[in-house]
Design an enzyme around this catalytic site. Structure first.
Site, PDB file in Angstrom:
ATOM      1  N   THR A  34       0.865  -1.180   0.000  1.00  0.00           N
ATOM      2  CA  THR A  34       0.000   0.000   0.000  1.00  0.00           C
ATOM      3  C   THR A  34       0.899   1.227   0.000  1.00  0.00           C
ATOM      4  OG1 THR A  34      -1.861  -1.065   1.042  1.00  0.00           O
ATOM      5  CG2 THR A  34      -1.740   1.308   1.273  1.00  0.00           C
ATOM      6  N   PHE A  63       1.349   4.943   0.874  1.00  0.00           N
ATOM      7  CA  PHE A  63       0.836   6.014   1.720  1.00  0.00           C
ATOM      8  C   PHE A  63       1.529   7.308   1.314  1.00  0.00           C
ATOM      9  CE2 PHE A  63       0.137   2.237   4.210  1.00  0.00           C
ATOM     10  CZ  PHE A  63      -1.055   2.467   4.860  1.00  0.00           C
TER      11      PHE A  63
END
Ligand code: PEP
Ligand code: MN
Length: 645
Positions: free
Chosen positions: A537, A539
């Site tokens: 992921t 960020f």
């Protein structure tokens, strides 16, 4: 009370403090009821240790020790342990002022955070170069200060330890001296951080007992260093004991780093061995680097050329997320080039007119993330800002943007994209609604999902599974095997875990990271359930923009940005998107993302989200942006930042 209790039962006791904990060690043949002992006033935990090393043992202190080196300006503060990989580099020996200055600048540029170098060299032959002694240490201190790096150097006698203590940030106990107990006691009593090499013929237990000497003499900051042991093999200088890394990490709370240079002794093999050490769980490396290894006065054949070291650092950076860590980088001294940015945090909205807050304030202002403790976003936050940084839990992504805008948060951490499940559109939409928020940093976190439940739950008792919709999407293949499970969406994965901890149900499980299970006292029923292990992921770190100024938190470093995010729409005419992309392509600018999103309230019109790599010459990039503005509509520059691999 505890002391009397133990003495009365025939134990001899010792007292130590480890960080904030007071530890009372007891040994003897007496009999004691551990539960009764645990109920005495002031007792937090009773651990029966089967190990001869009490203070170094994980039984005494289950959480990882994070060692701090340096700290007084300009030699910066560097941490070793936890989720960071810290790399120490420098020559085998300090040979001259120029040599150490030159090497320090090179290894710093590649990302080393501590400078190494021997001033007193314990050589096998009495006729070999013995080091420059105190003069060498003075050169090294100057080099460390010039580059803003703490230094580590070997100490060979108790008398020298005293003389050296004000010049070095960390003492190294060399392999040959690992069992020099008088040296260990003296160095331990000085309270400075110590890098303890493993003796060439020392067992793991002997090594940990040497660490115990240091801890028992007064220092709390001990880093263990595996540097190869003596075996029947003669091809390499020593044999790198890779398995010692996971073994020692389980036995002890102390950070473990690896010295592949002395382990292998052959330049061409050093980087592979170093990468293997990182893969095995090492908290860092120490590497010998020389600007001209052929001219080195010691250990030239194993010293890396600066280019080889640079390549190794890049490989470590790419490998780090796989083992759930981040390569520690500290800001380069006055590199500049991040465009216009404010050094200080914007003040709270109420006093925004009064100018920026003072530098000291930023340390106390929290960083915002969305979710419960243990959320992946919290882990991303800790990677960037450190485990101890103050943080603010928000109940939605929108409230992160609000907190950053009104100054109650210094920065925010928001997910924008997952490699399996795609973009987090809500955050892209928020960027458009909050023109005064800018992207200043990025972090890619490897996401390993677990099925988490109560102590008594198992795969057969579960009826309901809770997670964030992204969690479900990333574990599709696993969930397809259990069609009878009812899926309930939560705001974030850690909230799902917290709900089970509260309800204590055996029927309900959650999909989240291992950290959330630990924090909420639940059990991992199955780990690694994401459809593909290459699950990351992305960020981004957001801060507030005031006019042209954007606040860049110091922990993001000051290396120039190499990536930028843009949003624009294009006129509804043939070739208009092509015209924009052509501007980038003609300048050789690489696109790393291009995505279109419907514009709210304008059916069939789209916005383009574009990430680009910024070319080396920044002036050229400014021209490109100006040109793009003439072809695109609704152009928005979301921010320029240092991309993570
Ligand atoms: C060194 O690191 O310079 C050194 C001499 O290493 P070791 O003590 O591991 O041989
Ligand atoms: Mn050496």
């Amino acid at each position: 009370m505890v002391r009397i209790y133990l003495r009365d039962r025939g134990f001899s006791i010792r007292e130590q403090s480890l960080g904030e904990d007071e530890i009372i060690g007891a040994s003897g043949k007496g009999v004691v009821d551990i539960r009764e002992l645990g109920l005495l006033p002031g007792v937090e935990r009773v651990a029966a240790t089967s190990k001869p090393y009490e203070l170094a043992s994980r039984e005494t202190r289950p959480e990882d020790t994070i060692v701090t080196v340096g700290g007084k300006e300009p030699g910066g503060l560097v941490k070793i342990g936890g989720t960071r990989i810290s790399v120490i580099a420098g020559p085998c020996a300090v040979e001259s002022r120029d040599q150490i200055m030159e090497t320090a600048a090179m290894v710093r540029e590649s990302g080393a955070v501590i400078l190494r170098g021997g001033a007193f060299k314990p050589r096998t032959s009495p006729y070999a170069f013995q080091g420059l002694g105190m003069k060498g240490l003075e050169y090294m201190k100057a080099a460390g200060e010039a580059q803003g790096m703490p230094i580590v150097t070997e100490v060979v006698s108790p008398e020298l330890a005293v003389q050296m203590q004000d010049l070095t940030d960390m003492f190294q106990i060399g392999a040959r001296n690992m069992q020099n107990y008088e040296l260990l006691k003296k160095v331990g009593s000085l309270g400075k951080p110590v890098l303890l090499k493993r003796g060439p013929s020392a067992t793991i237990e002997e090594w940990l007992l040497s660490a115990e000497y240091l801890l028992a003499s007064g220092t709390r900051d001990v880093v263990l260093c595996e540097r190869g042991i003596r075996t029947f093999e003669t091809y390499t200088r020593n044999t790198l004991d890779i398995s010692a890394i996971p073994v020692v990490k389980a036995l002890s709370h102390l950070p473990v780093i690896v010295d592949p240079s002395h382990a292998v002794g052959i330049r061409a093999k050093v980087s592979s061995a170093g990468l293997a050490a990182i893969a095995a769980g090492a908290d860092g490396l120490t590497i010998e680097v020389h600007p001209r290894p052929d001219e080195a006065l010691s250990d030239g054949p194993q010293s890396l050329y600066p280019e080889q070291f640079e390549r190794l650092m890049r490989d470590i950076e790419a490998l780090a997320p796989v083992v759930g860590k981040e390569l520690l980088r500290t800001p380069l001294p006055s590199h500049g080039g991040r465009g216009r940015h404010a050094e200080k945090a914007p003040a709270k909205a109420a006093d925004a007119g009064g100018g920026p807050a003072s530098e000291g304030d930023t340390r106390d202002i929290p960083v915002a993330f969305s979710g419960e403790s243990g959320a992946f976003a919290e882990q991303a936050l800790m990677r960037v800002f450190g485990e101890e940084s103050p943080r603010m839990r928000c109940s939605s992504f929108r409230s992160i943007f609000d907190a950053v805008l009104d100054g109650s948060a210094m920065a925010g951490v928001v997910p924008v994209e997952n490699s399996l499940a795609g973009s987090v559109h809500e955050n892209y939409d928020l960027f458009l609604r909050y023109p005064d928020i800018a992207i200043v940093g990025e972090l890619k976190l490897r996401i390993v999902h677990c099925l988490i439940g109560d102590e008594k739950a198992d795969l057969d008792t579960i009826k309901i599974v809770r997670s964030h919709p992204q969690g479900f999407a990333q574990c599709r293949d696993f969930l397809d095997k259990y069609p009878q499970w009812h899926l309930e969406a939560c705001n974030d994965t850690a909230t799902a875990v917290a709900s089970i901890a509260r309800e204590g149900a055996t029927k309900v499980a959650a999909i989240a990271g291992e950290a959330a299970a630990k924090i909420h006292g639940l059990r991992v029923l199955k780990t690694g359930i994401e459809t593909n292990p290459l699950n990351y992921t992305r960020f981004v770190i957001i801060t507030r923009r005031i006019g042209d100024e954007v606040f860049v938190p110091p922990s993001l470093g000051s290396e120039p940005p190499n990536k930028a995010s843009l949003v624009f729409s294009v006129p509804d005419t043939p070739g208009s998107l092509f015209a924009c992309l052509k501007i980038l392509s003609e300048r050789g600018i690489n696109l790393s993302k291009l995505e279109s999103r419907p514009i709210q309230g304008q059916p069939w019109r789209y916005l383009f989200y574009v990430d680009v790599n910024i070319p080396g010459s920044e002036g050229m990039f400014d021209t490109v942006i100006e040109e793009l503005k003439t072809k695109a509509e609704d152009f928005r520059f979301l921010g320029a930042y240092r991309g993570s691999l």
